[in-house]
Every structure is written in C-alpha cells, then in structure tokens.
Design an enzyme around this catalytic site. Structure first.
Site, PDB file in Angstrom:
ATOM      1  N   CYS A  53       5.659   3.298   7.698  1.00  0.00           N
ATOM      2  CA  CYS A  53       5.832   4.720   7.991  1.00  0.00           C
ATOM      3  C   CYS A  53       7.042   4.985   8.885  1.00  0.00           C
ATOM      4  CB  CYS A  53       4.550   5.238   8.637  1.00  0.00           C
ATOM      5  SG  CYS A  53       4.663   6.907   9.251  1.00  0.00           S
ATOM      6  N   THR A 102      -2.488  -4.613   7.308  1.00  0.00           N
ATOM      7  CA  THR A 102      -1.192  -5.145   6.859  1.00  0.00           C
ATOM      8  C   THR A 102      -0.496  -4.251   5.840  1.00  0.00           C
ATOM      9  OG1 THR A 102      -2.461  -6.522   5.324  1.00  0.00           O
ATOM     10  CG2 THR A 102      -1.733  -7.562   7.358  1.00  0.00           C
ATOM     11  N   GLY A 103      -1.113  -3.120   5.501  1.00  0.00           N
ATOM     12  CA  GLY A 103      -0.424  -2.092   4.737  1.00  0.00           C
ATOM     13  C   GLY A 103      -0.115  -2.444   3.302  1.00  0.00           C
ATOM     14  N   TYR A 145       5.297  11.125  -5.291  1.00  0.00           N
ATOM     15  CA  TYR A 145       5.800  11.747  -4.055  1.00  0.00           C
ATOM     16  C   TYR A 145       7.126  11.115  -3.613  1.00  0.00           C
ATOM     17  CZ  TYR A 145       1.204  13.858  -2.894  1.00  0.00           C
ATOM     18  OH  TYR A 145       0.054  14.599  -2.881  1.00  0.00           O
ATOM     19  N   GLY A 161       9.341   9.073  -5.149  1.00  0.00           N
ATOM     20  CA  GLY A 161      10.466   9.202  -6.071  1.00  0.00           C
ATOM     21  C   GLY A 161      11.081  10.591  -6.018  1.00  0.00           C
ATOM     22  N   HIS A 216      -1.450   9.327   7.593  1.00  0.00           N
ATOM     23  CA  HIS A 216      -2.503   9.991   8.376  1.00  0.00           C
ATOM     24  C   HIS A 216      -3.886   9.488   7.976  1.00  0.00           C
ATOM     25  CE1 HIS A 216      -0.894  12.543   5.130  1.00  0.00           C
ATOM     26  NE2 HIS A 216      -2.131  12.918   4.879  1.00  0.00           N
ATOM     27  N   HIS A 231       2.212  38.315  11.775  1.00  0.00           N
ATOM     28  CA  HIS A 231       3.158  38.875  10.807  1.00  0.00           C
ATOM     29  C   HIS A 231       4.552  38.904  11.429  1.00  0.00           C
ATOM     30  CE1 HIS A 231       4.775  41.470   7.707  1.00  0.00           C
ATOM     31  NE2 HIS A 231       5.317  42.205   8.679  1.00  0.00           N
TER      32      HIS A 231
HETATM   33  C1  LIG Z   1       9.584   6.031   1.427  1.00  0.00           C
HETATM   34  C2  LIG Z   1       8.186   6.296   1.893  1.00  0.00           C
HETATM   35  C3  LIG Z   1       7.862   7.551   2.372  1.00  0.00           C
HETATM   36  C4  LIG Z   1       6.573   7.808   2.809  1.00  0.00           C
HETATM   37  N1  LIG Z   1       6.303   9.057   3.288  1.00  0.00           N
HETATM   38  C5  LIG Z   1       5.062   9.333   3.722  1.00  0.00           C
HETATM   39  C6  LIG Z   1       4.771  10.611   4.275  1.00  0.00           C
HETATM   40  O1  LIG Z   1       5.628  11.485   4.351  1.00  0.00           O
HETATM   41  N2  LIG Z   1       3.516  10.830   4.725  1.00  0.00           N
HETATM   42  C7  LIG Z   1       2.538   9.875   4.649  1.00  0.00           C
HETATM   43  O2  LIG Z   1       1.416  10.139   5.071  1.00  0.00           O
HETATM   44  N3  LIG Z   1       2.793   8.653   4.143  1.00  0.00           N
HETATM   45  C8  LIG Z   1       4.029   8.364   3.682  1.00  0.00           C
HETATM   46  N4  LIG Z   1       4.297   7.119   3.206  1.00  0.00           N
HETATM   47  C9  LIG Z   1       3.195   6.126   3.157  1.00  0.00           C
HETATM   48  C10 LIG Z   1       2.963   5.530   4.547  1.00  0.00           C
HETATM   49  O3  LIG Z   1       4.142   4.938   5.011  1.00  0.00           O
HETATM   50  C11 LIG Z   1       1.844   4.487   4.475  1.00  0.00           C
HETATM   51  O4  LIG Z   1       0.701   5.077   3.892  1.00  0.00           O
HETATM   52  C12 LIG Z   1       1.470   3.997   5.860  1.00  0.00           C
HETATM   53  O5  LIG Z   1       2.574   3.412   6.499  1.00  0.00           O
HETATM   54  C13 LIG Z   1       0.324   2.973   5.774  1.00  0.00           C
HETATM   55  O6  LIG Z   1       0.015   2.530   7.050  1.00  0.00           O
HETATM   56  P1  LIG Z   1      -0.632   1.079   7.312  1.00  0.00           P
HETATM   57  O7  LIG Z   1      -0.769   0.971   8.775  1.00  0.00           O
HETATM   58  O8  LIG Z   1      -1.820   0.918   6.466  1.00  0.00           O
HETATM   59  O9  LIG Z   1       0.442   0.037   6.770  1.00  0.00           O
HETATM   60  P2  LIG Z   1       1.982  -0.181   7.060  1.00  0.00           P
HETATM   61  O10 LIG Z   1       2.612   1.025   7.615  1.00  0.00           O
HETATM   62  O11 LIG Z   1       2.540  -0.727   5.807  1.00  0.00           O
HETATM   63  O12 LIG Z   1       2.010  -1.281   8.211  1.00  0.00           O
HETATM   64  C14 LIG Z   1       1.580  -2.584   7.995  1.00  0.00           C
HETATM   65  C15 LIG Z   1       2.317  -3.498   8.952  1.00  0.00           C
HETATM   66  O13 LIG Z   1       1.713  -4.772   8.898  1.00  0.00           O
HETATM   67  C16 LIG Z   1       2.705  -5.752   9.058  1.00  0.00           C
HETATM   68  N5  LIG Z   1       2.203  -7.014   8.519  1.00  0.00           N
HETATM   69  C17 LIG Z   1       1.886  -7.297   7.233  1.00  0.00           C
HETATM   70  N6  LIG Z   1       1.397  -8.551   7.132  1.00  0.00           N
HETATM   71  C18 LIG Z   1       1.411  -9.060   8.377  1.00  0.00           C
HETATM   72  C19 LIG Z   1       1.023 -10.314   8.913  1.00  0.00           C
HETATM   73  N7  LIG Z   1       0.506 -11.276   8.148  1.00  0.00           N
HETATM   74  N8  LIG Z   1       1.175 -10.516  10.241  1.00  0.00           N
HETATM   75  C20 LIG Z   1       1.677  -9.536  11.029  1.00  0.00           C
HETATM   76  N9  LIG Z   1       2.061  -8.332  10.581  1.00  0.00           N
HETATM   77  C21 LIG Z   1       1.916  -8.099   9.262  1.00  0.00           C
HETATM   78  C22 LIG Z   1       3.892  -5.200   8.279  1.00  0.00           C
HETATM   79  O14 LIG Z   1       5.103  -5.767   8.747  1.00  0.00           O
HETATM   80  C23 LIG Z   1       3.784  -3.704   8.589  1.00  0.00           C
HETATM   81  O15 LIG Z   1       4.618  -3.341   9.662  1.00  0.00           O
HETATM   82  C24 LIG Z   1       5.584   6.807   2.773  1.00  0.00           C
HETATM   83  C25 LIG Z   1       5.907   5.524   2.308  1.00  0.00           C
HETATM   84  C26 LIG Z   1       7.184   5.271   1.876  1.00  0.00           C
HETATM   85  C27 LIG Z   1       7.519   3.896   1.382  1.00  0.00           C
END
Ligand SMILES: Cc1cc2nc3c(=O)[nH]c(=O)nc-3n(C[C@H](O)[C@H](O)[C@H](O)COP(=O)(O)OP(=O)(O)OC[C@H]3O[C@@H](n4cnc5c(N)ncnc54)[C@H](O)[C@@H]3O)c2cc1C
Length: 502
Positions: free
Chosen positions: A77, A179-180, A219, A221, A358, A481
């Site tokens: 994010c 880990t996303g 979204y 793209g 969020h 308004h």
């Molecule tokens: C271009 C783009 C635009 C976006 N815009 C929006 C938006 O406007 N609004 C919205 O709500 N969402 C948006 N998103 C989606 C949003 O970024 C994700 O839904 C959100 O970041 C997910 O959060 P998370 O904490 O689950 O995972 P992530 O944010 O992916 O974080 C996971 C973290 O875990 C770390 N990690 C992974 N494996 C390991 C490991 N083994 N050891 C240690 N660390 C590790 C990674 O390095 C990463 O930093 C967008 C995504 C992209 C790609």
C-alpha cells in the site's frame, strides 16, 4: 444497533482463546513482557494489515514484534500501491486540468510542461514520509521491528534472515501472517519491469510512453492507465471479460467506461492476449477475441500487466507447519482469523476477501482483539471500494444486479450530477449517484457514486449501511449546501419519494 454494544455483548461469551497460555494474559495486558521473552504477538509483514495489527496489539499491552523484509514499513500500500498511485493520479490530474480546463475557468498561461522527474520525486517524498511515519508509530507504541524475511520453524517460532546479514529467531505465543499479495502475471508473459511492467514498474516509468497497453480493466489497470493517459500516452485497455470492473454496478460501470472513452482511453473487451514479442524496440502484443477468431497485433512502448494479484506466501514455510490454503493460495482462516494451526492467524490480502488496504486494517484490529480475548468485528458487507480516476467511482453494499438476483423486491433512486449545484458551479458535473433500497422497508442495500470526491462521499453511505439506515433517514439528514454530497441526499429522496432538483 451500534457495533460497539454488539461487540460488548459478544465479548461476554468470548471463551475462545485456544492456547493455554492465553489464559495467563491478564498479566500481559497489564504490562509489557520483559525484553528477551517470547512475544505475545509476532506479526510477519508490515503492510496495512500487519503494521496496524502490531500497533493495536502493543496498544492492548501485548509484547509485539513485527517482521518485515522490504526494509520499509507500509507494505504494498504505502510503497508500491495506494499511496504512490494516488500521488501520481493527483499530479497527472493537475496537469490534465491545467492543459484542458484552466482556460475555460479564465486562467491562462503559456509553456505548460511536464517535469516527470519532479512528479516522481514528489511521489517518492510522500512514500518516504509515510513509511518513516509508521516506523515512528512503532517506536511510540514499543513494537519491536525486525528487518528481515521470516520463515516458520514451528508454529511458535520464526527464523528471520536479517536484511543486514545474519539471522535470528523470534518466538511468539501467537503469530499473525500478514504477508499480503504479489503481482500476478499471465501464462507465457514475463514481467521485466522495463517494457512489460507490473503496477510497480508503471509507478516508476522514466519516460512517458507514446503507446501503453494495459492488460486488465480492474481498479489498478484503470487508475494506472488514467495516469499515463492524462500525461499524453495513447492507452488501450485489453480485457478478457465483457465488462470493465466486473464487480461494479452495471449501470455505473457502463457510464464509467463511456467517461474513460471520452478521456480518450480505448477498450478492447472480450479479448485475450495470445502472444507477447519484446524482441524489437517496443512490444508487439498479439490479441484475439476471447471466443476465438482472427488475431490482431497491437504495438506498444510499454505493456502493463494488471491482471490481478495473488497471495504472497513464498518462502514462509507454511508447509513445514501445515497451514491450509485454498486453490488460489489464500490462507484459510476461521471467523477469528485463526488458521488450522493453533495460534497461527492470517489477515489481509493473504486470506480470502477483497484485496484492499482498509479491509486488511480491519482484519488486523479484529484479529488482535480476538487474540486478546475480546470480540473483533469486521463487516465485509460494508467494505467500500473506490476507483480513484476522475471522477472517482465509489460503491458500498450490493449492486442492483446482486439485489435482483437475491429476489428481494427493491427500489432505485438516482440523481445526476448535472442537477447538483456544486458540481455545476465547478464545471465538474459528469456522473451520478444511485441508491438501491429494499422496497418493503426502504433499508439501503447499496450505494454507487460516480462523482468528484466520490471516495470521500461514500463514507456517509457506509455509515448508513452499517447502522441499517433507510434512504429516508439519509434524505431527512441536513446536508450542507452547495456540496456534491447533496446528490446522495437527493438520490435517497428519489428512492422512496421524489428528489427536489430534478
Ligand atoms: C498499484 C496498487 C494500487 C492500490 N491502490 C489501493 C487503494 O487505493 N486502496 C486500497 O484499499 N488498496 C489498494 N491497493 C491494494 C492494497 O495495497 C493491498 O490490499 C494492501 O496493501 C494489503 O495489505 P496487507 O497488509 O495484507 O499486505 P501488503 O501491503 O502486501 O504487505 C505485506 C508485507 O509483508 C511483507 N512480507 C511478505 N513476506 C514476508 C516474509 N516472509 N517476511 C517478512 N515480511 C514479509 C512484504 O514485504 C510486504 O511489505 C493497491 C495495490 C496496488 C498494487
């Protein structure tokens, strides 16, 4: 019913802590465990799910460690997602306005130029400031931050390959996997982040491509396509499905596509990519109708692959401890975010559900509340979705198609921005608000907004849905308004009665 009171009621039967040591947490809740002890909560991943979970856990008095391998906090994010994309969307919108709208508002100047390095520098500055800010919050809340890549050794131990070299082992009574997700490519296509880029590459181009092909009309793209389209690229979006953003309300989606086409974006729907040739100076993309047929070759300087994201669990050692995933690699959890392995939890993009920052944050807070023996609560029916184009498109709740399919009799209220005084005053009146409510009760089931700042206005609708409001409740609420929010009030009026201004 207020969520807080609901949570309090449920807390009464919160007898679900599965680890014996959890019972001894009354002391952990009173004070931090001393350093060197195992943590109460270990979070793997410092994205919006992970860092929010870590801060919340620390705020609840639990000794907390967060492991992040990226070198900066904030995850996808803050580093390569929401924040840099919104920075570029804003900068490119300013340029587009200056080039196309300012003169109409009586503001004239000559020599309008794009300084791409400066635009990228402002984006990078925003990212750096925010990621550092999270580090500050970790310090303030006494979250131990371990920079490195984590891997399960057992269900309560994670070995970490440290970024600065060496390794360490972190022990936790409870471990949250946060880990996303990662970029998903298409079969036979290699992302080189030069000519064939992911969203990460598209956020850092050093030149404005003359021709950009975006594969995938979701979204991300459409947002990235908008950025480069505004800066002068000829953008073609190729999509396998018959529609852009399939999750969106059908009527809104059609208007949205028309609006993007007006902005000169081209769409090739029901089209599949069958070949990519990067041997020349640009990229040659062979596409054909999804149902089969004559191939066409598209030439582009850059191709952006935006065909979705996939849970990121590589190298985590899930197999070693037997954590179950579904076919798509998403970690399966129960309603308290616990995996099939006792004491191991998962949240955010790594589990099923909308891949949104969020949503990940809500998961993080609720997961920690469950771990601490309290009641967590995430209402997935009221998670808003926003596409940050111009105008923005935001929605919450059910689409008209979903309500129709459910068989519930419903009514629809719509209000065009052309009839909204603020939108007219600022000459930004493209779009509409659509409200779907249950016919018998008038309870709001879904709200869909295409308007400037729809991503802010939608929260009024989120709150309305959360509290089970009727469209009449919103319509009888005084709105300032002139504001674009009045269009939501009028659409609600139109749902059960008649709007005033159309
Ligand atoms: C271009 C783009 C635009 C976006 N815009 C929006 C938006 O406007 N609004 C919205 O709500 N969402 C948006 N998103 C989606 C949003 O970024 C994700 O839904 C959100 O970041 C997910 O959060 P998370 O904490 O689950 O995972 P992530 O944010 O992916 O974080 C996971 C973290 O875990 C770390 N990690 C992974 N494996 C390991 C490991 N083994 N050891 C240690 N660390 C590790 C990674 O390095 C990463 O930093 C967008 C995504 C992209 C790609």
């Amino acid at each position: 019913m207020a969520m807080v009171s609901l949570a309090r009621r449920r807390a009464a039967d919160a007898l679900f802590l599965r680890r014996p040591q959890a019972a001894a947490w009354s002391s952990a809740l009173r004070a931090y465990a001393t350093s060197g002890e195992e943590s109460d909560v270990v979070v793997i991943g410092g994205g919006p799910g992970g860092y929010v979970a870590a801060i919340k856990a620390a705020q609840m008095g639990l000794k907390t460690t967060c492991i992040e391998k990226r070198g900066t906090l904030g995850g996808t994010c803050l580093n390569v997602g929401c924040i840099p994309s919104k920075a570029l969307l804003h900068s490119s919108h300013m340029y587009h306005e200056a080039a196309n709208s300012f003169a109409h508002h009586g503001v004239k100047f000559s020599n309008l130029e794009i300084d791409l390095p400066a635009m990228m520098a402002q984006k990078d500055k925003a990212v750096a400031g925010l990621t550092k800010g999270i580090e500050g919050l970790f310090k303030k809340n006494k979250v131990d931050y371990v920079k490195g890549s984590g891997k399960f050794v057992s269900s309560s131990e994670v070995s970490v390959d440290l970024i600065d070299g060496g390794s360490t082992t972190v022990k936790g009574k409870n471990i949250i996997i946060a880990t996303g997700s990662d970029v998903k490519s298409l079969p036979g296509i290699t992302i080189d982040e030069k000519k064939v880029v992911s969203s990460t590459g598209a956020l850092a181009l050093t030149e404005i491509p003359k021709k950009l092909v975006v594969i995938g009309a979701g979204y991300i793209g459409l947002e990235m396509g908008s950025v480069w389209n505004r800066l002068g690229s000829e953008v073609t979006v190729v999509e396998f499905a018959p529609d852009i953003v399939p999750s969106m309300d059908g009527e809104i989606r059609k208007q949205f596509q028309r609006m993007l086409e007006k902005q000169k974006m081209k769409f090739m729907l029901k089209t599949k990519v069958v070949g990519v040739d990067t041997s020349g100076s640009g990229v040659k993309l062979t596409v054909e109708p999804a149902a089969g047929g004559e191939p066409t070759v598209l030439e582009a300087d850059i191709v952006l692959i935006s065909a979705g994201r996939t849970p990121y669990t590589a190298g985590l050692g899930l197999d070693a401890i037997g954590v179950e995933t579904d076919k798509g690699g998403r970690i399966l959890v129960d309603k308290r975010f616990m995996t099939n392995v006792n004491g191991v939890y998962a949240i955010g993009d790594a589990i099923p559900g909308p891949m949104l920052a969020h949503k990940a944050e809500e998961d993080g807070v609720a997961c920690v509340e469950f771990i601490a023996g309290k009641e967590g609560h995430v209402d997935y029916d009221t998670v808003p979705g926003v596409v940050y184009t111009h105008p923005e498109v935001a929605s919450v709740g059910k689409t008209e198609e979903q309500v129709k399919a459910s068989g519930v009799p419903y009514q629809v209220g719509k209000f065009p921005l052309l009839a909204n005084s603020r939108a007219k005053a600022i000459d930004d009146a493209e779009g509409l608000v659509k409200v779907v409510s249950e016919k018998e009760t008038d309870r709001i089931l879904g709200v869909h907004i295409m308007a400037p700042n729809a991503g802010e206005i939608i929260h009024e609708a989120v709150l309305a849905l959360q509290y089970g409001a009727l469209s009449e409740d919103v319509a009888r609420t005084c709105h300032a308004h002139p504001t674009v929010s009045e269009a939501l009030k009028e659409a609600c009026m139109q749902t059960y009665s008649k709007a005033i201004h159309i």
